[in-house]
Scaffold this active site. Structure first.
Site, PDB file in Angstrom:
ATOM      1  N   CYS A   2      -2.187   9.211   2.848  1.00 39.35           N
ATOM      2  CA  CYS A   2      -1.602   8.602   1.477  1.00 39.35           C
ATOM      3  C   CYS A   2      -2.500   9.103   0.159  1.00 39.35           C
ATOM      4  CB  CYS A   2      -1.516   7.219   1.526  1.00 39.35           C
ATOM      5  SG  CYS A   2      -3.180   6.548   2.280  1.00 39.35           S
ATOM      6  N   GLU A  18       0.921  -1.154  -0.078  1.00 38.47           N
ATOM      7  CA  GLU A  18      -0.148   0.032  -0.065  1.00 38.47           C
ATOM      8  C   GLU A  18       0.960   1.082  -0.116  1.00 38.47           C
ATOM      9  OE1 GLU A  18      -3.240  -0.085  -0.316  1.00 38.47           O
ATOM     10  OE2 GLU A  18      -4.099  -1.846   0.266  1.00 38.47           O
TER      11      GLU A  18
HETATM   12  P1  NAD Z   1       8.519   4.562   4.609  1.00 45.38           P
HETATM   13  O1  NAD Z   1       8.497   3.931   3.326  1.00 45.38           O
HETATM   14  O2  NAD Z   1       9.818   5.602   4.794  1.00 45.38           O
HETATM   15  O3  NAD Z   1       8.457   3.721   5.864  1.00 45.38           O
HETATM   16  C1  NAD Z   1       7.407   2.792   6.055  1.00 45.38           C
HETATM   17  C2  NAD Z   1       8.000   1.790   6.733  1.00 45.38           C
HETATM   18  O4  NAD Z   1       8.828   0.810   6.240  1.00 45.38           O
HETATM   19  C3  NAD Z   1       8.822   2.007   8.195  1.00 45.38           C
HETATM   20  O5  NAD Z   1       8.425   1.030   9.098  1.00 45.38           O
HETATM   21  C4  NAD Z   1      10.122   1.940   7.774  1.00 45.38           C
HETATM   22  O6  NAD Z   1      10.926   1.688   9.104  1.00 45.38           O
HETATM   23  C5  NAD Z   1      10.027   0.793   7.115  1.00 45.38           C
HETATM   24  N1  NAD Z   1      11.391   0.737   6.199  1.00 45.38           N
HETATM   25  C6  NAD Z   1      12.183   1.637   5.663  1.00 45.38           C
HETATM   26  N2  NAD Z   1      13.227   1.270   4.940  1.00 45.38           N
HETATM   27  C7  NAD Z   1      12.914  -0.404   4.841  1.00 45.38           C
HETATM   28  C8  NAD Z   1      13.498  -1.336   4.056  1.00 45.38           C
HETATM   29  N3  NAD Z   1      14.687  -1.292   3.443  1.00 45.38           N
HETATM   30  N4  NAD Z   1      12.970  -2.565   4.222  1.00 45.38           N
HETATM   31  C9  NAD Z   1      11.830  -2.842   4.955  1.00 45.38           C
HETATM   32  N5  NAD Z   1      11.351  -1.672   5.590  1.00 45.38           N
HETATM   33  C10 NAD Z   1      11.747  -0.548   5.589  1.00 45.38           C
HETATM   34  O7  NAD Z   1       7.178   5.486   4.902  1.00 45.38           O
HETATM   35  P2  NAD Z   1       6.668   6.448   5.729  1.00 45.38           P
HETATM   36  O8  NAD Z   1       7.463   7.781   5.482  1.00 45.38           O
HETATM   37  O9  NAD Z   1       6.671   5.825   7.215  1.00 45.38           O
HETATM   38  O10 NAD Z   1       5.117   6.903   5.192  1.00 45.38           O
HETATM   39  C11 NAD Z   1       4.740   7.517   4.405  1.00 45.38           C
HETATM   40  C12 NAD Z   1       4.636   6.829   2.922  1.00 45.38           C
HETATM   41  O11 NAD Z   1       3.427   5.826   3.152  1.00 45.38           O
HETATM   42  C13 NAD Z   1       3.818   7.764   2.226  1.00 45.38           C
HETATM   43  O12 NAD Z   1       4.396   7.300   0.658  1.00 45.38           O
HETATM   44  C14 NAD Z   1       2.322   7.200   2.165  1.00 45.38           C
HETATM   45  O13 NAD Z   1       1.525   7.693   1.205  1.00 45.38           O
HETATM   46  C15 NAD Z   1       2.371   6.032   2.367  1.00 45.38           C
HETATM   47  N6  NAD Z   1       1.073   5.383   2.915  1.00 45.38           N
HETATM   48  C16 NAD Z   1       0.251   4.628   2.061  1.00 45.38           C
HETATM   49  C17 NAD Z   1      -0.905   4.187   2.489  1.00 45.38           C
HETATM   50  C18 NAD Z   1      -1.751   3.382   1.494  1.00 45.38           C
HETATM   51  O14 NAD Z   1      -2.739   2.954   2.374  1.00 45.38           O
HETATM   52  N7  NAD Z   1      -1.737   3.191   0.420  1.00 45.38           N
HETATM   53  C19 NAD Z   1      -1.370   4.557   3.805  1.00 45.38           C
HETATM   54  C20 NAD Z   1      -0.675   5.394   4.503  1.00 45.38           C
HETATM   55  C21 NAD Z   1       0.894   5.805   4.124  1.00 45.38           C
END
Ligand code: NAD
Length: 476
Positions: free
Chosen positions: A283, A247
Site C-alpha cells: 500500500c 486503511e
Molecule cells: P479489495 O478492496 O479488493 O479487497 C479487500 C477486502 O475487501 C477483501 O477481503 C474483499 O473480499 C473485501 N471486499 C470486496 N468487496 C467488498 C464489499 N462490497 N464489502 C465488504 N468487503 C468487500 O483490496 P485488495 O485488492 O485485496 O487489496 C489491495 C488494496 O488494499 C490496495 O488498494 C492497497 O493499497 C490496499 N491496502 C492498504 C493498506 C493500508 O494499510 N493502508 C495495506 C494493504 C493494502
C-alpha cells in the site's frame, strides 16, 4: 485438499468450495470452503456470545495468550512463510519478513494489553463538582469485523486481531478471496494458545456478500477494513453508527533534494527496494520519485541500474525479488497503463513488459502528472522518476494526489525538511527514508482517499475500545 472455514475453534467444511490457485505456477493449492451468509451470521452470533467471557478475562490472561501465540508462530515460522508465499505469490524472503513482523505485532499487542490506562479527572474544576473523584476506563466494544486484503495476509490480519484481543473484544475475519489460508493459520495458533472458541472466526468468500452481512448486523460494533478506497467508502457509507477504520491505497511519493549529492547510490538502493518489494503490491509502495534538477541524471542512471539487477522469478526461489502479480487482470491493467504513458511521451528506462503473470521491474521517466501510472495506485512493480526545479515544486507534485498515506524525503537541509513535513498532505512523513516504511507500533493511517482512523497496535486499541467515566461522590 479441502480447507474449511474456521468456526467455533475448529475447521468446518461444506459442499460450497472454490479452487485456490498459485498466482505464479497456476497450480491448485486447495479447495477453499466458501462461507455463506449463514456461516457469517453463525460466526457473529458465536463471537457475540463469547464476548462476555473475553471481557471478563484479566489483561494478563489476554497478554499471555498473545505472547504464547507469538512463541508458537516463531516455532512454525517457515510453515507460515510457505503459506504466504504460495497463496500470494510473495517471494519467499519477503514472506519470511512478514512472519517476523507478525510475531512482533503479536508481542506489541500482548504488551499493550497491560497498558489500557485511564486517567484521573479533577471534577472539582467545574462549578458544583467538588467532593467527587473521577476516573476513566477503556471498555472493549464487542464483536470486531475484520476485512483484510491479499497483500499482507498474515501481518495485516494480525494488526486487527492482536489489538482486538488485547482490548478484550472478539473478532470475525473476512479474508481476501486469494489469501484465506494465512488467516486460518493465525486463528488456529491463537486458539491453540488459549483464545476461547468463538472469540475468533475466519469466513472466506465473496466480499460484497459477506461484507454486507457484517455491516448489517448490529452485534458487530466495529469494522476494521484494509483494502481499496472504493470498497472502503462503500463500507463506511453503510456502516451507520458502527465504528469504522479504513486503511486504503496510495501512490506514495518521495523527494531527493540537492543537498544529498553524495548519497545518491544509497538512496537509489533504498528507493528500488521500496518500489519493488512484493512486486510493488504494497500500500505504501514507492511509486513517484521527484529528484532535484542538479542530481536528476545521476540518480536516474543509478536507480535504473539497480532495477535492472532485480530478479524476476518463481516466489519459492531464494533470489527472487519480483514475481507474478496477484492475478492476470492486474498484470493487464498495469501493462495497459505503462503503454498509455509511453504513447504519451514517457521514457521507459527498464522493464515495461510482462513476464509469466507479472510485470518486469519497470522504471519510467518524463511521466505527465495526469497519467494513470502517476495519479492512480499502480499496485505493481512500476516507479516513475521525474525532475523538479526545487523543493517547492516537489511538494506541489507530491500533494497533487487523491491519496495521502506515507511520504519520504531525503534532505540534509533541516529547515526545508521540517517545513515540507508540515506541508505534506499525508498521515506519515519519513525524513531520510523512503515512503515504503512501517514499524508495527507506530501510528499508521491515511488522509484523503488513503483512509480514516489509525492502526499501529496502541492506536488500533484506542479505536477498538469505548471510554467510560466513573465518578464517586464521597461527600454527598
Ligand atoms: P479489495 O478492496 O479488493 O479487497 C479487500 C477486502 O475487501 C477483501 O477481503 C474483499 O473480499 C473485501 N471486499 C470486496 N468487496 C467488498 C464489499 N462490497 N464489502 C465488504 N468487503 C468487500 O483490496 P485488495 O485488492 O485485496 O487489496 C489491495 C488494496 O488494499 C490496495 O488498494 C492497497 O493499497 C490496499 N491496502 C492498504 C493498506 C493500508 O494499510 N493502508 C495495506 C494493504 C493494502
Amino acid at each position: 485438499m479441502v480447507k474449511g472455514l474456521f468456526l467455533n475453534g475448529e475447521e468446518k467444511t461444506t459442499n460450497h468450495t472454490y479452487p485456490l490457485y498459485h498466482p505464479h505456477t497456476e497450480e491448485k493449492i486447495a479447495d477453499i470452503t466458501e462461507g455463506a451468509k449463514e456461516d457469517m451470521e453463525e460466526a457473529i452470533a458465536l463471537a457475540d456470545r463469547t464476548f462476555l467471557e473475553m471481557k471478563a478475562m484479566t489483561s494478563k490472561e489476554r497478554a499471555d495468550i498473545l505472547f504464547e501465540a507469538a512463541d508458537r508462530l516463531l516455532e512454525k515460522q517457515e510453515e507460515a512463510a510457505q503459506i504466504i508465499s504460495k497463496e500470494a505469490s510473495k517471494p519467499i524472503n519477503a514472506a519470511r519478513g512478514e512472519v517476523n513482523r507478525t510475531i512482533q505485532t503479536l508481542r506489541f499487542s500482548a504488551e499493550e494489553a497491560k497498558r489500557l490506562n485511564g486517567e484521573y479527572l479533577p471534577l472539582d474544576a467545574a462549578e458544583g463538582g467538588g467532593g467527587r473523584d473521577a476516573f476513566t476506563i477503556h471498555e472493549p466494544l464487542g464483536v470486531i469485523g475484520a476485512i483484510t486484503p491479499f497483500n499482507f495476509p498474515l501481518n495485516l490480519t494480525t494488526h486487527k486481531v492482536g489489538p482486538a484481543v488485547a482490548a478484550g473484544n472478539t473478532v470475525v475475519i473476512k479474508p481476501a478471496e486469494q489469501t484465506p489460508l494465512s488467516s486460518i493459520f493465525l486463528a488456529e495458533i491463537l486458539t491453540q494458545s488459549g483464545l476461547p472458541k468463538g472469540a475468533i472466526a475466519v469466513i472466506p468468500g465473496d466480499g460484497p456478500t459477506l461484507g454486507e452481512v457484517m455491516n448489517q448486523d448490529e452485534r458487530v460494533k466495529k469494522i476494521s477494513f484494509t483494502g481499496s478506497p472504493e470498497v472502503g467508502k462503500l463500507i463506511k457509507s453503510k456502516a451507520g453508527l458502527k465504528r469504522v477504520t479504513l486503511e486504503l491505497g496510495s501512490n506514495s511519493a518521495m523527494y531527493v533534494d540537492e543537498s544529498c549529492a553524495d548519497q545518491l547510490d544509497e538512496i537509489a538502493g533504498k528507493a528500488a527496494a521500496g518500489a519493488f518489494a512484493y512486486n510493488g503490491q504494497v500500500c505504501l509502495s514507492t511509486q513517484r520519485i521527484y529528484v532535484h534538477d542538479s542530481l536528476f541524471e545521476s540518480f536516474k542512471q543509478a536507480f535504473a541500474e539497480k532495477a535492472k539487477n532485480i530478479k524476476f522469478g518463481d516466489p519459492s526461489e531464494e533470489s527472487t525479488v519480483v514475481s507474478s502479480l496477484i492475478n492476470k487482470k492486474s498484470q493487464q491493467r498495469v501493462l495497459g497503463w505503462i503503454a498509455e504513458a509511453k504513447a504519451n511521451g514517457a521514457e521507459v528506462l527498464t522493464g515495461g513488459e510482462g513476464k509469466a503473470n507479472g510485470v518486469l521491474p519497470t522504471v519510467l521517466s518524463n511521466v505527465d502528472r495526469n497519467e494513470k501510472i502517476s495519479c492512480n495506485e499502480v499496485f505493481g512493480p512500476v516507479v516513475l522518476i521525474n525532475k523538479v526545479a526545487n523543493a517547492s515544486e516537489a511538494l506541489e507534485l507530491m500533494n497533487d494526489s487523491r491519496y495521502g498515506l506515507n511520504a519520504g524525503l531525503f534532505s540534509n537541509n533541516l529547515r526545508q525538511a521540517i517545513n515540507m513535513a508540515h506541508d505534506l498532505e499525508v498521515g506519515q512523513v519519513l525524513i531520510n527514508d523512503v515512503p515504503t516504511l512501517r514499524f508495527d507500533h507506530m501510528p499508521y493511517g491515511g488522509v484523503k482517499d488513503s483512509g480514516y482512523g489509525r492502526e499501529g497496535v496502541k492506536y488500533a486499541i484506542e479505536e477498538m475500545t469505548e471510554l467510560k467515566m466513573i465518578s464517586i461522590n464521597y461527600k454527598g
